[in-house]
Design a protein around this motif. Structure first.
Motif, PDB file in Angstrom:
ATOM      1  N   GLN A 294     -17.673 -10.373 -15.287  1.00 48.27           N
ATOM      2  CA  GLN A 294     -18.664  -9.311 -15.463  1.00 48.27           C
ATOM      3  C   GLN A 294     -18.599  -8.307 -14.311  1.00 48.27           C
ATOM      4  O   GLN A 294     -18.701  -7.101 -14.520  1.00 48.27           O
ATOM      5  CB  GLN A 294     -20.068  -9.904 -15.557  1.00 48.27           C
ATOM      6  CG  GLN A 294     -20.338 -10.636 -16.850  1.00 48.27           C
ATOM      7  CD  GLN A 294     -21.650 -11.419 -16.798  1.00 48.27           C
ATOM      8  OE1 GLN A 294     -22.425 -11.318 -15.856  1.00 48.27           O
ATOM      9  NE2 GLN A 294     -21.881 -12.229 -17.817  1.00 48.27           N
ATOM     10  N   ALA A 295     -18.443  -8.817 -13.092  1.00 47.18           N
ATOM     11  CA  ALA A 295     -18.385  -7.938 -11.924  1.00 47.18           C
ATOM     12  C   ALA A 295     -17.128  -7.075 -11.955  1.00 47.18           C
ATOM     13  O   ALA A 295     -17.155  -5.901 -11.564  1.00 47.18           O
ATOM     14  CB  ALA A 295     -18.433  -8.752 -10.638  1.00 47.18           C
ATOM     15  N   ALA A 296     -16.014  -7.620 -12.424  1.00 44.22           N
ATOM     16  CA  ALA A 296     -14.741  -6.905 -12.415  1.00 44.22           C
ATOM     17  C   ALA A 296     -14.539  -6.032 -13.642  1.00 44.22           C
ATOM     18  O   ALA A 296     -13.766  -5.066 -13.593  1.00 44.22           O
ATOM     19  CB  ALA A 296     -13.585  -7.899 -12.319  1.00 44.22           C
ATOM     20  N   GLY A 297     -15.208  -6.328 -14.738  1.00 43.84           N
ATOM     21  CA  GLY A 297     -14.949  -5.636 -15.998  1.00 43.84           C
ATOM     22  C   GLY A 297     -15.083  -4.134 -15.940  1.00 43.84           C
ATOM     23  O   GLY A 297     -14.267  -3.406 -16.494  1.00 43.84           O
ATOM     24  N   GLY A 298     -16.077  -3.623 -15.267  1.00 44.75           N
ATOM     25  CA  GLY A 298     -16.307  -2.182 -15.204  1.00 44.75           C
ATOM     26  C   GLY A 298     -15.566  -1.489 -14.083  1.00 44.75           C
ATOM     27  O   GLY A 298     -15.685  -0.275 -13.927  1.00 44.75           O
ATOM     28  N   LEU A 299     -14.805  -2.232 -13.294  1.00 35.31           N
ATOM     29  CA  LEU A 299     -14.129  -1.642 -12.139  1.00 35.31           C
ATOM     30  C   LEU A 299     -12.838  -0.928 -12.529  1.00 35.31           C
ATOM     31  O   LEU A 299     -12.118  -1.362 -13.423  1.00 35.31           O
ATOM     32  CB  LEU A 299     -13.763  -2.728 -11.119  1.00 35.31           C
ATOM     33  CG  LEU A 299     -14.905  -3.445 -10.403  1.00 35.31           C
ATOM     34  CD1 LEU A 299     -14.345  -4.517  -9.483  1.00 35.31           C
ATOM     35  CD2 LEU A 299     -15.761  -2.457  -9.633  1.00 35.31           C
ATOM     36  N   ALA A 300     -12.538   0.144 -11.815  1.00 33.82           N
ATOM     37  CA  ALA A 300     -11.243   0.800 -11.916  1.00 33.82           C
ATOM     38  C   ALA A 300     -10.273   0.072 -10.986  1.00 33.82           C
ATOM     39  O   ALA A 300     -10.696  -0.701 -10.108  1.00 33.82           O
ATOM     40  CB  ALA A 300     -11.371   2.265 -11.495  1.00 33.82           C
TER      41      ALA A 300
ATOM     42  N   LYS B 136      -7.343  -7.023 -17.635  1.00 35.42           N
ATOM     43  CA  LYS B 136      -7.150  -6.631 -16.241  1.00 35.42           C
ATOM     44  C   LYS B 136      -6.716  -7.852 -15.441  1.00 35.42           C
ATOM     45  O   LYS B 136      -7.199  -8.959 -15.688  1.00 35.42           O
ATOM     46  CB  LYS B 136      -8.447  -6.077 -15.647  1.00 35.42           C
ATOM     47  CG  LYS B 136      -8.947  -4.814 -16.321  1.00 35.42           C
ATOM     48  CD  LYS B 136     -10.256  -4.343 -15.722  1.00 35.42           C
ATOM     49  CE  LYS B 136     -10.728  -3.071 -16.421  1.00 35.42           C
ATOM     50  NZ  LYS B 136     -11.927  -2.515 -15.787  1.00 35.42           N
ATOM     51  N   GLU B 137      -5.834  -7.610 -14.491  1.00 36.16           N
ATOM     52  CA  GLU B 137      -5.504  -8.641 -13.515  1.00 36.16           C
ATOM     53  C   GLU B 137      -6.433  -8.415 -12.328  1.00 36.16           C
ATOM     54  O   GLU B 137      -6.588  -7.278 -11.864  1.00 36.16           O
ATOM     55  CB  GLU B 137      -4.051  -8.503 -13.076  1.00 36.16           C
ATOM     56  CG  GLU B 137      -3.637  -9.566 -12.068  1.00 36.16           C
ATOM     57  CD  GLU B 137      -2.192  -9.386 -11.649  1.00 36.16           C
ATOM     58  OE1 GLU B 137      -1.365 -10.194 -12.094  1.00 36.16           O
ATOM     59  OE2 GLU B 137      -1.913  -8.420 -10.902  1.00 36.16           O
ATOM     60  N   ILE B 138      -7.072  -9.496 -11.880  1.00 34.21           N
ATOM     61  CA  ILE B 138      -8.041  -9.364 -10.789  1.00 34.21           C
ATOM     62  C   ILE B 138      -7.650 -10.269  -9.626  1.00 34.21           C
ATOM     63  O   ILE B 138      -6.971 -11.284  -9.797  1.00 34.21           O
ATOM     64  CB  ILE B 138      -9.474  -9.690 -11.255  1.00 34.21           C
ATOM     65  CG1 ILE B 138      -9.592 -11.140 -11.747  1.00 34.21           C
ATOM     66  CG2 ILE B 138      -9.928  -8.705 -12.331  1.00 34.21           C
ATOM     67  CD1 ILE B 138     -11.012 -11.601 -12.023  1.00 34.21           C
ATOM     68  N   LEU B 139      -8.115  -9.883  -8.459  1.00 30.30           N
ATOM     69  CA  LEU B 139      -8.011 -10.690  -7.246  1.00 30.30           C
ATOM     70  C   LEU B 139      -9.438 -10.893  -6.782  1.00 30.30           C
ATOM     71  O   LEU B 139     -10.190  -9.921  -6.668  1.00 30.30           O
ATOM     72  CB  LEU B 139      -7.196  -9.961  -6.185  1.00 30.30           C
ATOM     73  CG  LEU B 139      -7.193 -10.580  -4.791  1.00 30.30           C
ATOM     74  CD1 LEU B 139      -6.429 -11.905  -4.810  1.00 30.30           C
ATOM     75  CD2 LEU B 139      -6.587  -9.622  -3.788  1.00 30.30           C
TER      76      LEU B 139
END
Length: 177
Positions: free
Chosen positions: A91-97, A134-137
């Motif tokens: 949820q925290a990463a979903g809206g991030l560019a 999205k790939e996240i770290l």
């Protein structure tokens, strides 16, 4: 019937189960739960079996069955806690560019594990228009310890972003994915 009317082995089982229930209300008690659940359930199962039968083989089978059931229930609960943490990160990463950073944190209703927090960033967009991912770290930050970093993938499912990595962190959570 009050507790003093119970046989000694049943009273001990009640005490063990009461201690386990008390432990559930204390944060940071997960290692005790992991190690103690099976033992406490085995004792409780043996106490119940002893009240039901005098046959040692049947009593052992009942005790082992209760023990296996308790261990499976604890592992199920831990998987749900992990899924909730994954959902919070997604949820925290979903809206991030790409390259943007956000904070994430968990608060568990039942403190099987301590609450966690950290930061998350999107390293790249993957997938396509019909399957946006999205790939996240992300980091897990604990007081007095260096941050731990992990890589995962998230995908949009309707309006929500969901965890899409099959094995997010074996080192972090063992086999309880």
């Amino acid at each position: 019937m009050n507790r003093s009317d119970l046989p000694l082995h049943t009273s001990r089982a009640v005490a063990v189960l009461s201690a386990a229930a008390l432990c559930l209300s204390a944060a940071g008690c997960s290692s005790l739960l992991n190690e103690g659940t099976a033992a406490g359930a085995g004792i409780a199962g043996a106490a119940v079996a002893g009240a039901v039968t005098d046959n040692a083989a049947v009593a052992t089978g009942i005790g082992l069955g209760v023990q296996a059931g308790a261990r499976a229930a604890l592992q199920y609960s831990q998987r749900r806690v992990h899924a909730a943490a994954q959902d919070r990160i997604a949820q925290a990463a979903g809206g991030l560019a790409v390259d943007a950073v956000a904070d994430w944190k968990t608060d568990h209703a039942v403190p099987l594990e301590p609450a966690e927090h950290g930061r998350v960033t999107v390293s790249r967009e993957i997938g396509g228009k019909s399957l946006p991912c999205k790939e996240i770290l992300f980091s897990v930050d604990e007081e007095g310890k260096p941050s731990a970093f992990y890589i995962a993938a998230i995908c949009r499912d309707g309006q929500n972003w969901k965890w899409a990595t099959a094995e997010p962190a074996t080192e972090r959570w063992g086999s309880l994915q």
